[in-house]
Write an enzyme that holds these catalytic residues in place. Sequence first.
Site: not given
Ligand code: NAP
Ligand code: 3JN
Length: 340
Positions: A15, A42-43, A133, A160, A163, A217, A246, A319
């Site tokens: 991701g 899938r990966s 973030c 925001q 990404s 949040k 952001h 972010n």
């Molecule tokens: P993304 O680009 O859509 O990537 C999602 C990742 O999760 C991919 O590696 C995907 O694998 C994996 N995944 C999905 N379903 C899965 C499953 N059933 N088993 C194992 N792996 C699975 O999303 P992202 O932006 O990287 O964000 C991922 C998560 O990080 C968010 O949902 C959120 O909780 C957190 N996040 C936090 C912040 C923050 O503010 N700190 C910011 C952004 C995101 P595949 O490629 O195999 O589908």
């Molecule tokens: O939208 C953004 O700029 C940050 C997104 C964070 C996010 C996206 C999907 C699920 C979160 C998060 O970190 O709060 C989550 C989540 O885990 O709730």
Amino acid sequence: MTAKTFHVAVVGATGAVGDQMIRCLEERQFPVKALKPLASRRSVGRTIRFKGESLPVQELKEDSFKDVDIALFSAGGGISTRFAPHAAREGCVVIDNSSAWRMDPEVPLVVPEVNPRAVAGYTRKGIIANPNCSTIQMVVALNPIHQRFKIKRVVVTTYQAVSGTGKKAIHELFDQTRAMIHFLDVQKEVYPHRIAFNCLPHIDVFLENGYTKEEMKMVHETHKILEDDTIGVTATTVRVPVFFGHSEAVNVETEEAMAPQDVKSILEKAPGVKVVDDPSQNRYPMPIDAAGQDLTLVGRIRKDESVEHGVNMWVVADNIRKGAATNAVQIAEILMDEYL
Ligand code: NAP
Ligand code: 3JN
């Protein structure tokens, strides 16, 4: 003495955040003995690059964490809720990027520049949460002000980048922008409205109080990290057609008197902050400068003339890096240096 090395798993390795976590581990020379990239079924068949090698992506399973010391999770809240306890049971320390564990009183919520000592609380559940973030970059800028002038109230509006929604959203902005400039039909899949050449005051789901979950949040996480529920925090979060970085307009009101120049000099010395504030030279923080680096940029620091003790400022960070991956790897560095 032999240098410590660690078995590290990255959950969500394919991701937007997971990819950057792996880049951060490499760039910051985290002592990784072996890296385990985990994602969905899938990966399987894909590989990821780490330190010049191609590593096969493995399917995340409950027994994926045997012999793993540290697991960085970024595959969404559902995956963290289900799999983090399995990892912790194996003795692995989880650093979780989702919202699943952030408000659990037994899980520390850590921004290394602000509350590094909270990491010690990881022993209660074996989990440390990375904040959202938008919260991270805001508290990096707020904490030095709070420590000196005691913050009463914060009013924040965010701008925001896409990404923050993940890889699909990055593609959606790119595809819609290309379609628009070629006068083609625009397809939308990730957001409820077109994001190209638009702004959506809607991040995460709407709640009963009329705010979005992203907005709430920012309120709750700020209280937990600054260990002060008395600070009034209110947020409006907006998605804008920017790929990375952001931005936040932050209005701060304090108990004690503060001049913008005092705030500027405090922030100039604050960890993780870079003041970029010279309007006469058109110098102020922008996402194009914040992207690809780890500092929180602060500028447009000026008096709020409508209240007794207030300032306005403009806060920008990458972010995906400081807002997610870098913050998680910094937490792993504290763990390594002080606890493992
Ligand atoms: P993304 O680009 O859509 O990537 C999602 C990742 O999760 C991919 O590696 C995907 O694998 C994996 N995944 C999905 N379903 C899965 C499953 N059933 N088993 C194992 N792996 C699975 O999303 P992202 O932006 O990287 O964000 C991922 C998560 O990080 C968010 O949902 C959120 O909780 C957190 N996040 C936090 C912040 C923050 O503010 N700190 C910011 C952004 C995101 P595949 O490629 O195999 O589908
Ligand atoms: O939208 C953004 O700029 C940050 C997104 C964070 C996010 C996206 C999907 C699920 C979160 C998060 O970190 O709060 C989550 C989540 O885990 O709730």
